[in-house]
Scaffold this active site. Structure first.
Site, short mmCIF file in Angstrom:
data_model
loop_
_atom_site.label_atom_id
_atom_site.label_comp_id
_atom_site.label_asym_id
_atom_site.label_seq_id
_atom_site.Cartn_x
_atom_site.Cartn_y
_atom_site.Cartn_z
N TYR A 166 -14.36 2.93 -21.89
CA TYR A 166 -14.37 4.41 -21.94
C TYR A 166 -15.77 5.01 -22.04
CZ TYR A 166 -9.42 3.61 -22.69
OH TYR A 166 -8.12 3.20 -22.55
N ASN A 223 -6.73 15.33 -19.54
CA ASN A 223 -6.67 13.88 -19.73
C ASN A 223 -5.53 13.63 -20.70
OD1 ASN A 223 -6.84 11.20 -20.25
ND2 ASN A 223 -9.06 11.17 -20.59
N ASP A 280 7.37 18.31 -17.67
CA ASP A 280 8.17 19.54 -17.59
C ASP A 280 7.34 20.77 -17.90
OD1 ASP A 280 10.44 18.12 -16.89
OD2 ASP A 280 11.25 18.06 -18.93
N HIS A 290 -9.20 11.10 -15.87
CA HIS A 290 -9.25 9.87 -16.68
C HIS A 290 -10.66 9.31 -16.70
CE1 HIS A 290 -4.87 9.60 -16.97
NE2 HIS A 290 -4.84 9.96 -15.70
N ARG A 331 -0.19 1.30 -16.30
CA ARG A 331 -1.06 2.47 -16.16
C ARG A 331 -1.08 3.02 -14.73
NH1 ARG A 331 -3.85 2.57 -21.10
NH2 ARG A 331 -4.17 0.50 -21.94
O1 CA2 Z 1 -9.05 6.44 -18.89
C1 CA2 Z 1 -8.53 7.37 -19.51
O2 CA2 Z 1 -9.10 8.43 -19.72
C2 CA2 Z 1 -7.14 7.17 -20.11
O3 CA2 Z 1 -6.44 8.41 -20.00
C3 CA2 Z 1 -7.36 6.80 -21.56
C4 CA2 Z 1 -6.06 6.45 -22.28
C5 CA2 Z 1 -5.25 5.44 -21.51
O4 CA2 Z 1 -3.98 5.25 -22.13
C6 CA2 Z 1 -5.03 5.86 -20.07
O5 CA2 Z 1 -4.34 4.84 -19.38
C7 CA2 Z 1 -6.34 6.12 -19.37
C8 CA2 Z 1 -6.36 5.87 -23.67
C9 CA2 Z 1 -7.22 6.76 -24.52
C10 CA2 Z 1 -7.65 5.97 -25.70
O6 CA2 Z 1 -8.87 6.50 -26.14
C11 CA2 Z 1 -9.71 5.67 -26.82
C12 CA2 Z 1 -11.00 6.09 -26.95
C13 CA2 Z 1 -11.89 5.31 -27.61
C14 CA2 Z 1 -11.49 4.11 -28.15
C15 CA2 Z 1 -10.21 3.70 -28.04
C16 CA2 Z 1 -9.28 4.48 -27.36
#
Ligand code: CA2
Length: 147
Positions: free
Chosen positions: A24, A75, A88, A101, A112
């Site tokens: 991320y 997001n 919805d 994302h 995903r």
């Molecule tokens: O890539 C993205 O922005 C996601 O939306 C992030 C989600 C994931 O479930 C999607 O598939 C893709 C997860 C967000 C979790 O955020 C974190 C941030 C820092 C550390 C751990 C998790």
């Protein structure tokens, strides 16, 4: 004064920059907020930038964006893959919706590959880390005629 672009982020994104930087990125959510404000400001636009870990709160804000926003950058995080209720809510909006994302979910686990949000989104930006948000702002600005 035009309506702001709503930039909404879902669960766990408050931890951005603290865990899993290899997926991320190193930017914190405050860094992302600053980048969104700058990207929108450069086009004479403003943003409402919020994050929540709660599905109902996210839906309340989507409903708020329906009347108070010019566009929505969303997001949905994990809720994108699970929430029919969020879909919805999104389907009631007449404004552009840019799904955003940090990572590229299509290149990760199979679960995903599908997001309910995509069914209501005007378009999707994925895989560019914090820059995904800036690109999504640019797309939203173009869709509201402020490019
Ligand atoms: O890539 C993205 O922005 C996601 O939306 C992030 C989600 C994931 O479930 C999607 O598939 C893709 C997860 C967000 C979790 O955020 C974190 C941030 C820092 C550390 C751990 C998790």
């Amino acid at each position: 004064m035009s309506k702001p672009i709503y930039v909404l982020s879902g669960p766990n994104l408050n931890l951005l920059g603290q865990r899993e930087p290899e997926i991320y990125g190193k930017d914190t959510l405050d860094d992302v907020r600053a980048r969104c404000e700058a990207a929108a400001g450069a086009k004479g636009l403003s943003v409402v930038f919020r994050q929540t870990n709660h599905e109902g709160e996210l839906i309340d804000w989507v409903q708020e964006a329906r009347t108070q926003g010019s566009a929505l950058v969303l997001n949905p995080a994990g809720y994108g893959h699970t929430s029919v209720a969020l879909l919805d809510a999104l389907k009631t909006l007449a404004i552009p919706i840019v799904e955003c994302h940090l990572s590229n979910p299509a290149a990760r686990e199979d679960f995903r590959r599908h997001t309910y949000v995509s069914l209501a989104a005007t378009g999707v930006v994925s895989g560019f880390g914090a820059a995904s948000y800036e690109l999504a702002i640019a797309a939203a600005a173009g869709l509201v005629g402020a490019a």
